[in-house]
Design an enzyme around this catalytic site. Structure first.
Site, PDB file in Angstrom:
ATOM      1  N   ASP A  33       0.753  -1.111  -0.132  1.00 57.02           N
ATOM      2  CA  ASP A  33      -0.020   0.048  -0.021  1.00 57.02           C
ATOM      3  C   ASP A  33       0.942   1.089   0.050  1.00 57.02           C
ATOM      4  O   ASP A  33       1.914   1.110   0.726  1.00 57.02           O
ATOM      5  CB  ASP A  33      -0.865   0.141   1.119  1.00 57.02           C
ATOM      6  CG  ASP A  33      -1.882   1.144   1.368  1.00 57.02           C
ATOM      7  OD1 ASP A  33      -2.546   1.130   0.578  1.00 57.02           O
ATOM      8  OD2 ASP A  33      -1.858   1.902   2.256  1.00 57.02           O
ATOM      9  N   GLU A  39       1.732  -0.869  -5.141  1.00 56.49           N
ATOM     10  CA  GLU A  39       0.794   0.221  -5.437  1.00 56.49           C
ATOM     11  C   GLU A  39       1.508   1.563  -5.644  1.00 56.49           C
ATOM     12  O   GLU A  39       1.842   2.190  -4.677  1.00 56.49           O
ATOM     13  CB  GLU A  39      -0.300   0.325  -4.318  1.00 56.49           C
ATOM     14  CG  GLU A  39      -1.403   1.365  -4.591  1.00 56.49           C
ATOM     15  CD  GLU A  39      -2.057   2.341  -3.520  1.00 56.49           C
ATOM     16  OE1 GLU A  39      -3.059   3.087  -3.853  1.00 56.49           O
ATOM     17  OE2 GLU A  39      -1.382   2.322  -2.835  1.00 56.49           O
TER      18      GLU A  39
HETATM   19  C1  NOJ Z   1      -4.390   3.202  -0.973  1.00 55.92           C
HETATM   20  C2  NOJ Z   1      -5.655   1.975  -0.741  1.00 55.92           C
HETATM   21  O1  NOJ Z   1      -5.821   1.404  -1.705  1.00 55.92           O
HETATM   22  C3  NOJ Z   1      -6.702   2.881  -0.143  1.00 55.92           C
HETATM   23  O2  NOJ Z   1      -7.828   2.236  -0.127  1.00 55.92           O
HETATM   24  C4  NOJ Z   1      -6.074   3.663   1.233  1.00 55.92           C
HETATM   25  O3  NOJ Z   1      -7.352   4.567   1.544  1.00 55.92           O
HETATM   26  C5  NOJ Z   1      -4.860   4.263   0.967  1.00 55.92           C
HETATM   27  N1  NOJ Z   1      -3.863   3.638   0.281  1.00 55.92           N
HETATM   28  C6  NOJ Z   1      -4.266   4.535   2.234  1.00 55.92           C
HETATM   29  O4  NOJ Z   1      -3.807   3.525   2.824  1.00 55.92           O
END
Ligand code: NOJ
Length: 546
Positions: A208, A269
């Protein structure tokens, strides 16, 4: 399950656990719900599942606010059930990828609670970004950084003497405090957390906010305008995004993953400026794969999509990493909704009715063609739960049921991401559509059961059957990596993968003939293999003759 290179060609299904299947009637999806549907996923034909955070959490941001990285949230089950799930998934031939959240912890995390109780300058505070404010008495935030969810990225704390004190950084919700990755204990802790799950058989992690871990130590102002917030990734020397320092962290993680047999894998991500920046995350010695968001952001437009495909293939082949493709996830509008609008490009930070009317039938036709496009490309493809059912977003969630912190943080200006997170429809039961016996945590739109797995299994032309057939054919073709454009007329994408397989996508307004002599394998509109010309927003897979 022996193939150590599985992650180079996998089709991976994202499970948003809260909305997948509720086994115990509390309105919330859970591990037992996933376990009961592993047969469905294996039958669909995916190779792996990615499960969004299931850790103990106050759930202010869908579990991306973790209190304990080694414990399962009681709403989802417990550690024993998690271990059973991992084993059972493997028996079904499905790999398991979890979500690791290293940029921030919940403010309920013991480390943050200790930091709050400790004074400024203490070792407890050093694990986060606690900074004195500006202004005569520190009453102003340390700089102008904004939270992705709206408002300042800084929150002031009350010190032990009852006086207002330092500020801590939260690039997301105030209940998600950013960790200080220049602290060695933070590094050690996350290596240990990764080991904890790898030792339990987990095959990999989605990382993440992979670009965000390292911050500029001087916390300089950025000069944000609020409306630029979500598109500012290409600022040179950005103080908290895509900084060079993140790569040393991932080299350590890669080494750890390589100690396991079979090696464990990562997917980052990474919202970055371009595919060259993206390639840095998957250069030799770095992570295995990264999400490729320009594909998901593109308009339904042949020129735009083909240039993203080209630049992705080029950038990834230079570093020897597989390309990946994704059209939707739990943070963005579903393709059926986005492609049903006049403007089909993803609009940063906006969603729902504010973007204009949606023609759901048009959106679904395009989404089905887009799935065939995605699954025809070399590399890894991600499917978000419900994408195989052609689900649209729920556009009319009553405001008193909205859960996404974006809603309150933006002062009710942005509805946030709940529309794509609605609990899945499994059956024709008009009450809950088979998600579970209770009222689900987010309301489902009227008629949701008509999209259900049960109804689609009975319809040979359904999106479910399209996706299942496509996954089967994709698997049977093996993994030829090369992609060769056949011709590139305006508004048509046409390419071959070796001599055995060709894909044509018609993004234009007029019919396109199917080449004479080719054997149609699968069509996005009728599914069957008629040689009729391709109507607008339709794709076909072919076996070329000769
Ligand atoms: C990316 C995640 O996919 C999202 O859902 C989240 O709110 C943010 N990162 C913060 O962790």
């Amino acid at each position: 399950m022996a193939d150590a290179q599985w992650w180079r060609t996998a089709a991976i299904y994202q499970i948003y656990i809260r909305s997948f299947a509720d086994s115990d009637g509390d309105g919330i999806g859970d591990i037992a719900g996933i376990r009961s549907r592993l047969g469905y996923l294996a039958q669909l034909g995916v190779d792996a599942i990615w499960i969004t955070p299931w850790y103990a959490s106050p759930n202010n941001d869908g579990g991306y606010d973790v209190r304990d990285y080694r414990a399962i949230d009681p709403a989802y089950g417990d550690l024993r059930e998690a271990e059973l799930l991992i084993g059972e998934a493997h028996q079904h031939g499905l790999r398991v990828i979890l979500d690791i959240v290293p940029n921030h912890t919940s403010t309920d995390h013991p480390w943050f609670q200790a930091a709050l109780a400790a004074p400024p300058g203490s070792p407890e505070r050093a694990r986060y970004h606690f900074v004195d404010g500006r202004g005569a008495s520190g009453e102003l935030p340390p700089n102008d950084w904004r939270s992705t969810f709206g408002g300042s990225a800084w929150q002031r704390v009350t010190e032990a003497d009852g006086e207002p004190g330092q500020w801590y950084l939260h690039l997301f919700d105030p209940t998600q405090a950013d960790l200080n990755w220049s602290h060695p204990e933070v590094h050690r802790e996350f290596l240990d957390i990764l080991r904890f799950w790898f030792d339990r058989g987990v095959d990999g992690f989605r990382i993440d906010v992979a670009t965000g871990l390292v911050k500029h130590p001087g916390y300089p102002d950025l000069g944000y305008r609020e409306e630029d917030l979500l598109v500012l990734t290409n600022v040179p020397d950005h103080p908290h995004r895509d900084r060079d320092g993140v790569h040393a962290i991932y080299r350590d993680w890669r080494r750890l993953a390589g100690e396991y047999d079979p090696p464990r894998i990562f997917v980052a991500e990474a919202w970055v400026a371009d595919s060259e920046r993206l390639a840095r995350y998957v250069a030799p010695g770095q992570l295995h794969t990264t999400f490729n968001f320009p594909f998901l952001q593109s308009a339904w437009d042949a020129g735009e999509l083909s240039s993203v495909i080209e630049s992705t293939l080029h950038a990834m082949s230079r570093v020897g990493a597989p390309p990946t493709w994704v059209l939707s996830n739990h943070d963005v509008e579903r393709t059926v909704t986005r492609y049903g609008r006049a403007n089909t490009r993803k609009q940063p930070g906006r969603s729902g009715h504010e973007l204009g009317p949606v023609d759901v039938e048009l959106g679904r036709r395009r989404a089905r063609a887009a799935i065939l496009l995605m699954l025809a490309l070399p590399g890894v493809a991600y499917l978000y739960q419900g994408e195989e059912l052609g689900l649209p977003d729920h556009m009319d969630i009553p405001v008193d049921r909205i859960q996404d912190p974006i809603w309150t943080r933006s002062g009710g200006r942005r509805r946030g991401r709940d529309g794509c997170r609605v609990p899945l429809p499994w059956t024709l039961d008009p009450k809950g559509a088979g998600f579970g016996s209770a009222d689900p945590w987010l309301p489902q739109p009227d008629g949701w059961e008509t999209h259900s797995v049960q109804s689609q299994l009975d319809d040979p032309t359904s999106t479910y059957h399209l996706v299942a057939r496509a996954l089967r054919i994709r698997r049977s073709l093996g993994a030829p990596q090369e992609l060769e454009w056949v011709v590139r007329p305006d508004s048509v994408l046409r390419f071959r993968r070796g001599s055995a397989f060709e894909c044509i996508v018609n993004l234009g307004a007029t019919e396109v003939p199917v080449p004479a002599g080719a054997v149609p394998l699968l069509r996005s509109d009728t599914i069957d293999v008629t040689p009729d010309p391709l109507g607008p927003d339709t794709a076909v897979w072919l076996r070329p003759r000769g």
